[in-house]
Motif scaffolding. Structure first.
Motif, mmCIF file in Angstrom:
data_model
loop_
_atom_site.group_PDB
_atom_site.id
_atom_site.type_symbol
_atom_site.label_atom_id
_atom_site.label_comp_id
_atom_site.label_asym_id
_atom_site.label_seq_id
_atom_site.Cartn_x
_atom_site.Cartn_y
_atom_site.Cartn_z
ATOM 1 N N LYS A 35 -11.801 8.000 -4.536
ATOM 2 C CA LYS A 35 -10.805 8.218 -5.715
ATOM 3 C C LYS A 35 -10.402 7.257 -6.705
ATOM 4 O O LYS A 35 -10.248 7.526 -7.834
ATOM 5 C CB LYS A 35 -9.608 8.918 -4.738
ATOM 6 N N LYS A 78 -0.737 6.000 -11.731
ATOM 7 C CA LYS A 78 0.087 6.857 -11.799
ATOM 8 C C LYS A 78 -0.011 7.683 -12.991
ATOM 9 O O LYS A 78 0.426 9.046 -12.756
ATOM 10 C CB LYS A 78 1.479 6.217 -11.902
ATOM 11 N N ASP A 105 -2.616 10.203 -11.938
ATOM 12 C CA ASP A 105 -2.364 11.340 -10.782
ATOM 13 C C ASP A 105 -0.994 10.772 -10.622
ATOM 14 O O ASP A 105 -0.613 10.031 -9.690
ATOM 15 C CB ASP A 105 -3.263 10.690 -9.433
ATOM 16 N N SER A 106 -0.072 11.654 -10.993
ATOM 17 C CA SER A 106 1.322 11.746 -11.034
ATOM 18 C C SER A 106 1.757 11.960 -9.453
ATOM 19 O O SER A 106 2.874 11.730 -9.321
ATOM 20 C CB SER A 106 1.858 12.634 -12.083
ATOM 21 N N ASP A 107 1.267 12.400 -8.554
ATOM 22 C CA ASP A 107 1.469 12.773 -7.397
ATOM 23 C C ASP A 107 1.347 11.677 -6.407
ATOM 24 O O ASP A 107 1.990 11.646 -5.548
ATOM 25 C CB ASP A 107 0.605 14.007 -6.839
ATOM 26 N N VAL A 108 0.845 10.586 -7.027
ATOM 27 C CA VAL A 108 0.627 9.355 -6.079
ATOM 28 C C VAL A 108 1.612 8.336 -6.303
ATOM 29 O O VAL A 108 2.049 8.107 -7.442
ATOM 30 C CB VAL A 108 -0.647 8.792 -6.310
ATOM 31 N N ASP A 109 2.339 7.924 -5.416
ATOM 32 C CA ASP A 109 3.457 7.014 -5.465
ATOM 33 C C ASP A 109 3.057 5.717 -5.719
ATOM 34 O O ASP A 109 2.041 5.358 -5.348
ATOM 35 C CB ASP A 109 4.430 6.856 -4.139
ATOM 36 N N GLU A 144 2.258 3.541 -3.009
ATOM 37 C CA GLU A 144 0.790 3.665 -2.334
ATOM 38 C C GLU A 144 -0.505 3.115 -2.774
ATOM 39 O O GLU A 144 -1.205 2.536 -2.351
ATOM 40 C CB GLU A 144 0.845 5.298 -2.386
#
Length: 245
Positions: free
Chosen positions: A8, A162, A165-169, A172
């Motif tokens: 990823k 970020k 991929d806006s869904d990843v904090d 993380e």
């Protein structure tokens, strides 16, 4: 535990790599990336190998461009046989060791003024200020070199991912980076003779020594895992042994 995988993360980096677009400033030749740091038409290193131009990527970010962090100049990765990933953060410092630096110039200026009685009054008036300038000049160079890896790893990469991929904090992302080998290489302009430093060796070693304590602290804080300060003539060896091996 971070759910970001090496695959990823590589996919994320590849969004800046358009191999069909030869003028892609985000994925450029070492010649062009190091040329940008010189402030003129000279490239620090002549090499057609392409890497990610982290400085340009940060400038192209909607978030980072509002308050641009200090970044390393280039970024690349290596997939290791054991399945791990190594990141390489690279700085090109156009520092000609043949030329006197600001500290040398100020020292010579003060000494010259002391040698002329007519200028002695002027020396007494400005010596303290000149020494302050000399001190802060040296600190500013080191300060910038220290900030580059810190802000690249702790601010730039998390913010860029970020955006990807806006869904990843971001936490993380930081956890993932903590588990990846992070290598810092600083290449400076100097001269070599038969693969060894010539008469500028002492100045090169002095620069290295002045940064080593700072970089060791970055290692102790798990910000970086390894670092090297090298003359530009070592770049081909670095490319062959670390990136292409």
């Amino acid at each position: 535990m971070s759910e970001i995988t090496n695959d990823k993360f590589i996919d994320f980096l590849n969004t800046f790599n358009d191999r069909e677009y030869r003028n892609n400033k985000f994925y450029d030749t070492i010649t062009e990336i190091s040329r940008k740091k010189s402030g003129n038409q000279d490239a620090l290193i002549e090499n057609d190998f392409r890497m990610y131009s982290l400085d340009d990527i940060a400038k192209g970010s909607d978030v980072l461009s509002l308050n641009l962090p200090k970044t390393t100049d280039a970024l690349f990765y290596r997939e290791n046989p054991d399945g791990t990933l190594s990141l390489f953060f690279i700085v090109f410092k156009f520092h000609n060791l043949d030329d006197p630096d600001a500290e040398d110039l100020l020292t010579n200026l003060v000494n010259e003024m002391y040698s002329e009685p007519k200028k002695l009054k002027c020396v007494c008036k400005y010596k303290k200020d000149l020494n302050k300038i000399r001190k802060y000049y040296g600190d500013s160079v080191k300060h910038t070199l220290i900030l580059k890896p810190i802000e690249s790893i702790k601010i730039v990469i998390p913010k860029l991912y970020k955006e990807y991929d806006s869904d990843v904090d971001e936490k993380e992302i930081e956890e993932y980076l903590d588990c990846v080998e992070k290598n810092l290489y600083v290449f400076v302009s100097t001269y070599t003779e038969n693969g060894k430093y010539n008469r500028h060796k002492e100045r090169m070693e002095s620069m290295s020594t002045g940064l080593e304590n700072h970089f060791e602290r970055l290692k102790s804080g798990n910000i970086i895992d390894n670092y090297e300060i090298c003359p530009r003539s070592f770049f081909d060896d670095f490319l062959e042994n670390e990136i292409l091996s």
